[in-house]
Design a protein around this motif. Sequence first.
Motif, PDB file in Angstrom:
ATOM      1  N   SER A   5       0.926  -1.267  -0.176  1.00  0.00           N
ATOM      2  CA  SER A   5      -0.008   0.002  -0.149  1.00  0.00           C
ATOM      3  C   SER A   5       0.901   1.074   0.002  1.00  0.00           C
ATOM      4  O   SER A   5       0.702   2.200  -0.670  1.00  0.00           O
ATOM      5  N   VAL A   6       1.954   1.117   0.936  1.00  0.00           N
ATOM      6  CA  VAL A   6       2.903   2.324   0.713  1.00  0.00           C
ATOM      7  C   VAL A   6       3.449   2.692  -0.477  1.00  0.00           C
ATOM      8  O   VAL A   6       3.677   3.681  -1.090  1.00  0.00           O
ATOM      9  N   LEU A   7       4.065   1.436  -1.099  1.00  0.00           N
ATOM     10  CA  LEU A   7       4.367   1.515  -2.528  1.00  0.00           C
ATOM     11  C   LEU A   7       3.645   2.275  -3.364  1.00  0.00           C
ATOM     12  O   LEU A   7       4.235   2.746  -4.588  1.00  0.00           O
ATOM     13  N   LEU A   8       2.408   1.887  -3.362  1.00  0.00           N
ATOM     14  CA  LEU A   8       1.271   2.337  -4.243  1.00  0.00           C
ATOM     15  C   LEU A   8       1.065   3.956  -3.850  1.00  0.00           C
ATOM     16  O   LEU A   8       0.434   4.792  -4.783  1.00  0.00           O
ATOM     17  N   GLY A   9       1.507   4.503  -2.840  1.00  0.00           N
ATOM     18  CA  GLY A   9       1.493   5.971  -2.507  1.00  0.00           C
ATOM     19  C   GLY A   9       0.212   6.424  -1.625  1.00  0.00           C
ATOM     20  O   GLY A   9      -0.139   7.398  -1.345  1.00  0.00           O
ATOM     21  N   ASN A  10      -0.156   5.349  -1.085  1.00  0.00           N
ATOM     22  CA  ASN A  10      -1.179   5.600  -0.204  1.00  0.00           C
ATOM     23  C   ASN A  10      -0.665   5.929   1.319  1.00  0.00           C
ATOM     24  O   ASN A  10       0.286   5.549   1.773  1.00  0.00           O
ATOM     25  N   SER A  11      -1.835   6.592   2.009  1.00  0.00           N
ATOM     26  CA  SER A  11      -1.377   6.686   3.332  1.00  0.00           C
ATOM     27  C   SER A  11      -1.250   5.580   4.281  1.00  0.00           C
ATOM     28  O   SER A  11      -1.974   4.505   4.163  1.00  0.00           O
ATOM     29  N   VAL A  12      -0.066   5.739   5.249  1.00  0.00           N
ATOM     30  CA  VAL A  12       0.002   4.497   6.304  1.00  0.00           C
ATOM     31  C   VAL A  12      -0.762   4.593   7.525  1.00  0.00           C
ATOM     32  O   VAL A  12      -1.433   3.649   7.878  1.00  0.00           O
ATOM     33  N   THR A  13      -1.580   5.674   7.793  1.00  0.00           N
ATOM     34  CA  THR A  13      -2.630   5.842   8.660  1.00  0.00           C
ATOM     35  C   THR A  13      -3.698   4.928   8.786  1.00  0.00           C
ATOM     36  O   THR A  13      -4.072   4.385   9.715  1.00  0.00           O
ATOM     37  N   ILE A  14      -4.394   4.932   7.539  1.00  0.00           N
ATOM     38  CA  ILE A  14      -5.608   4.170   7.335  1.00  0.00           C
ATOM     39  C   ILE A  14      -5.314   2.741   7.636  1.00  0.00           C
ATOM     40  O   ILE A  14      -6.011   2.105   8.021  1.00  0.00           O
ATOM     41  N   ASP A  15      -4.132   2.278   7.006  1.00  0.00           N
ATOM     42  CA  ASP A  15      -3.697   0.667   7.121  1.00  0.00           C
ATOM     43  C   ASP A  15      -3.539   0.630   8.531  1.00  0.00           C
ATOM     44  O   ASP A  15      -3.794  -0.561   9.168  1.00  0.00           O
ATOM     45  N   LEU A  16      -2.618   1.351   9.323  1.00  0.00           N
ATOM     46  CA  LEU A  16      -2.386   1.154  10.524  1.00  0.00           C
ATOM     47  C   LEU A  16      -3.677   1.082  11.410  1.00  0.00           C
ATOM     48  O   LEU A  16      -3.820   0.163  12.319  1.00  0.00           O
ATOM     49  N   ILE A  17      -4.831   1.884  11.158  1.00  0.00           N
ATOM     50  CA  ILE A  17      -5.959   1.820  11.966  1.00  0.00           C
ATOM     51  C   ILE A  17      -6.659   0.418  11.588  1.00  0.00           C
ATOM     52  O   ILE A  17      -7.304  -0.120  12.545  1.00  0.00           O
ATOM     53  N   GLY A  18      -6.563   0.109  10.312  1.00  0.00           N
ATOM     54  CA  GLY A  18      -7.219  -1.051  10.118  1.00  0.00           C
ATOM     55  C   GLY A  18      -6.609  -2.349  10.854  1.00  0.00           C
ATOM     56  O   GLY A  18      -7.407  -3.324  11.446  1.00  0.00           O
ATOM     57  N   ILE A  19      -5.150  -2.419  10.931  1.00  0.00           N
ATOM     58  CA  ILE A  19      -4.534  -3.413  11.488  1.00  0.00           C
ATOM     59  C   ILE A  19      -4.921  -3.493  13.110  1.00  0.00           C
ATOM     60  O   ILE A  19      -5.277  -4.365  13.905  1.00  0.00           O
TER      61      ILE A  19
END
Length: 79
Positions: A5-19
């Motif tokens: 997701s980070v390689l695609l340029g998306n924000s890390v925040t949303i993924d960390l909240i999901g985790i």
Amino acid sequence: MLTFSVLLGNSVTIDLIGILVGHCYYYLEYVYPVLADVRGWSLQRIMEPPAILHWLCGSYQPPPINIIQDQQQQHLDQD
């Protein structure tokens, strides 16, 4: 998945909240009920859906009736 997701340029925040939410759900749904049962706590399931939601989805089952207690209570009421 986070790295992709980070390689695609998306924000890390949303993924960390999901985790974080996924880990909390797993603990409350699978780990806590076993722990509460072993320790004898009265609250067995924290994430029990409301009865109205079960009723709307067609999976509602009324709570079991303890016939023995009902019969004993009727016997005591008659005396």
